[in-house]
Design a protein around this motif. Structure first.
Motif, short mmCIF file in Angstrom:
data_model
loop_
_atom_site.label_atom_id
_atom_site.label_comp_id
_atom_site.label_asym_id
_atom_site.label_seq_id
_atom_site.Cartn_x
_atom_site.Cartn_y
_atom_site.Cartn_z
N VAL A 22 0.83 -1.21 0.00
CA VAL A 22 0.00 0.00 0.00
C VAL A 22 0.87 1.25 0.00
CG1 VAL A 22 -1.67 1.34 1.34
CG2 VAL A 22 -1.97 -1.12 1.10
N LEU A 23 1.90 1.26 0.86
CA LEU A 23 2.80 2.42 0.92
C LEU A 23 3.62 2.57 -0.35
CD1 LEU A 23 4.12 2.10 4.59
CD2 LEU A 23 2.59 3.86 3.71
N GLY A 24 3.78 1.47 -1.11
CA GLY A 24 4.59 1.51 -2.31
C GLY A 24 3.82 1.87 -3.57
N VAL A 25 2.48 1.96 -3.49
CA VAL A 25 1.68 2.27 -4.68
C VAL A 25 2.04 3.64 -5.24
CG1 VAL A 25 -0.66 2.79 -5.47
CG2 VAL A 25 -0.24 0.75 -4.11
N ASP A 26 2.17 4.64 -4.35
CA ASP A 26 2.53 5.97 -4.82
C ASP A 26 3.92 5.98 -5.46
OD1 ASP A 26 3.79 5.48 -2.45
OD2 ASP A 26 2.84 7.11 -1.35
N ASN A 27 4.81 5.13 -4.92
CA ASN A 27 6.15 5.01 -5.51
C ASN A 27 6.08 4.43 -6.92
OD1 ASN A 27 8.89 5.22 -5.59
ND2 ASN A 27 9.31 3.72 -4.01
N VAL A 28 5.24 3.41 -7.11
CA VAL A 28 5.08 2.79 -8.43
C VAL A 28 4.53 3.80 -9.43
CG1 VAL A 28 3.81 1.03 -9.74
CG2 VAL A 28 4.83 0.45 -7.54
N ILE A 29 3.53 4.59 -9.00
CA ILE A 29 2.94 5.61 -9.88
C ILE A 29 3.99 6.64 -10.29
CG2 ILE A 29 1.28 7.51 -9.99
CD1 ILE A 29 -0.56 5.86 -8.19
N PHE A 30 4.78 7.07 -9.30
CA PHE A 30 5.81 8.07 -9.59
C PHE A 30 6.86 7.51 -10.55
CE2 PHE A 30 9.75 10.35 -8.66
CZ PHE A 30 9.33 11.66 -8.78
N ILE A 31 7.29 6.27 -10.31
CA ILE A 31 8.28 5.63 -11.19
C ILE A 31 7.71 5.47 -12.60
CG2 ILE A 31 9.49 3.45 -11.64
CD1 ILE A 31 9.91 3.19 -8.63
N SER A 32 6.42 5.10 -12.70
CA SER A 32 5.79 4.91 -14.01
C SER A 32 5.75 6.21 -14.80
CB SER A 32 4.38 4.35 -13.84
OG SER A 32 4.40 3.10 -13.19
N ILE A 33 5.41 7.31 -14.11
CA ILE A 33 5.33 8.62 -14.79
C ILE A 33 6.71 9.09 -15.23
CG2 ILE A 33 4.78 11.06 -14.46
CD1 ILE A 33 2.45 10.16 -12.69
N PHE A 191 -2.59 12.94 -7.27
CA PHE A 191 -2.29 12.14 -6.07
C PHE A 191 -0.89 12.49 -5.54
CE2 PHE A 191 -5.23 8.38 -7.34
CZ PHE A 191 -6.32 9.16 -7.02
N LEU A 192 0.06 12.69 -6.46
CA LEU A 192 1.41 13.05 -6.04
C LEU A 192 1.41 14.40 -5.35
CD1 LEU A 192 3.59 11.87 -9.07
CD2 LEU A 192 3.03 10.65 -6.97
N LEU A 193 0.57 15.35 -5.85
CA LEU A 193 0.44 16.63 -5.17
C LEU A 193 -0.12 16.44 -3.76
CD1 LEU A 193 -1.03 18.88 -8.03
CD2 LEU A 193 1.25 19.03 -7.03
N LEU A 194 -1.13 15.59 -3.65
CA LEU A 194 -1.74 15.31 -2.35
C LEU A 194 -0.72 14.70 -1.39
CD1 LEU A 194 -4.30 15.16 -0.58
CD2 LEU A 194 -4.79 12.94 -1.62
N ILE A 195 0.06 13.74 -1.90
CA ILE A 195 1.08 13.10 -1.07
C ILE A 195 2.15 14.11 -0.67
CG2 ILE A 195 2.87 11.32 -1.04
CD1 ILE A 195 1.04 9.75 -3.03
N GLY A 196 2.53 15.00 -1.62
CA GLY A 196 3.52 16.02 -1.32
C GLY A 196 3.07 16.93 -0.20
N VAL A 197 1.81 17.39 -0.27
CA VAL A 197 1.27 18.24 0.79
C VAL A 197 1.25 17.48 2.12
CG1 VAL A 197 -0.82 19.39 1.61
CG2 VAL A 197 -0.12 19.64 -0.77
N SER A 198 0.90 16.19 2.06
CA SER A 198 0.86 15.38 3.28
C SER A 198 2.25 15.25 3.90
CB SER A 198 0.31 13.99 2.95
OG SER A 198 0.44 13.12 4.05
N LEU A 199 3.27 15.05 3.05
CA LEU A 199 4.64 14.91 3.56
C LEU A 199 5.13 16.21 4.20
CD1 LEU A 199 6.32 12.85 0.68
CD2 LEU A 199 5.71 12.04 2.96
N VAL A 200 4.87 17.34 3.53
CA VAL A 200 5.29 18.63 4.08
C VAL A 200 4.56 18.90 5.40
CG1 VAL A 200 5.28 21.14 3.72
CG2 VAL A 200 5.89 19.62 1.84
N GLY A 201 3.25 18.63 5.43
CA GLY A 201 2.49 18.82 6.66
C GLY A 201 3.00 17.94 7.78
#
Length: 229
Positions: A22-33, A191-201
């Protein structure tokens, strides 16, 4: 190895493997893009290299658990709030993710005619370097989760290897699905924007529960699937 033959050890392995996926899904999306920016012949190799780098990063961090735990110790205080090494990594990674996703969205909306000069295609090394930067952030989040859930190091490493193995098989279809559908790619970038905001927060002490983020992402995917249908 005895931990694998106990009920609690097996339960921890299954649960942790699921969470790592689950935690790696965003990583896969980022790598794919990122890999889609490369020539077709290099995209598959870039995805495999990125995922192997993520696995190596997580295992190295797991082998230095004491250092990872010390990252939560305050380094300095700003505006009355202590800042740790983990906070700095999360803030830097979140800002990088926000910047990269914004540039990708701009590129997708403007197209080639929106630029006065032809954009130079990134090199294989440049793409892998960008993947490595985000792997550090995603790996840190994953490792801290593993340390909090399991006590045996062998279970943590096994869960990481199993999760990356699953992502290896899913990276190709996810990448193909995203690249064929521009609206899905735009949704993935949001989603990457959402994750970015979450990480900064999170780095600034404003923790956003993962459940809210996953619900927002899941609902957006549901709406997009209805649109595609």
């Amino acid at each position: 190895m005895d931990a694998f033959f106990t009920a609690s050890g097996l339960l921890a392995l299954v649960t942790l493997t699921f969470l790592e996926i689950v935690l790696g899904v965003d990583n896969v999306i980022f790598i794919s893009i990122l890999s889609s920016r490369l020539p077709k012949a290099q995209q598959g190799r870039a995805r495999r290299t990125g995922l192997l780098a993520a696995m190596g990063m997580r295992i190295l961090l797991l082998l230095s658990i004491a250092w990872v735990i010390r990252l939560t110790a305050p380094l300095f205080t700003t505006f009355g709030r202590p800042i740790s090494g983990r906070d700095l990594i999360l803030i830097a990674g979140g800002l990088f993710l926000l910047g990269k996703a914004t540039l990708e969205i701009h590129e997708g909306l403007e197209g080639e005619e929106g630029h006065t000069a032809a954009r130079v295609a990134p090199s294989f090394g440049a793409v892998i370097a960008q993947i490595m930067v985000l792997d550090i952030v995603f790996s840190l989040d994953s490792v801290i989760t593993a340390v909090g859930m399991a006590e045996d190091l062998s279970i943590m490493v096994a869960a990481v290897v199993l999760a990356v193995g699953v992502m290896m098989f899913s990276a190709e279809p996810i990448s193909a699905f995203v690249s064929r559908r521009p609206t899905v790619k735009m949704l993935a970038l949001s989603f990457l924007l959402l994750i970015g905001v979450s990480l900064v927060g999170d780095g600034l002490g404003m923790h956003i529960p993962k459940g809210y983020i996953y619900f927002a992402m899941g609902f957006s995917v549901f709406v997009e699937m209805v649109n595609l249908r």
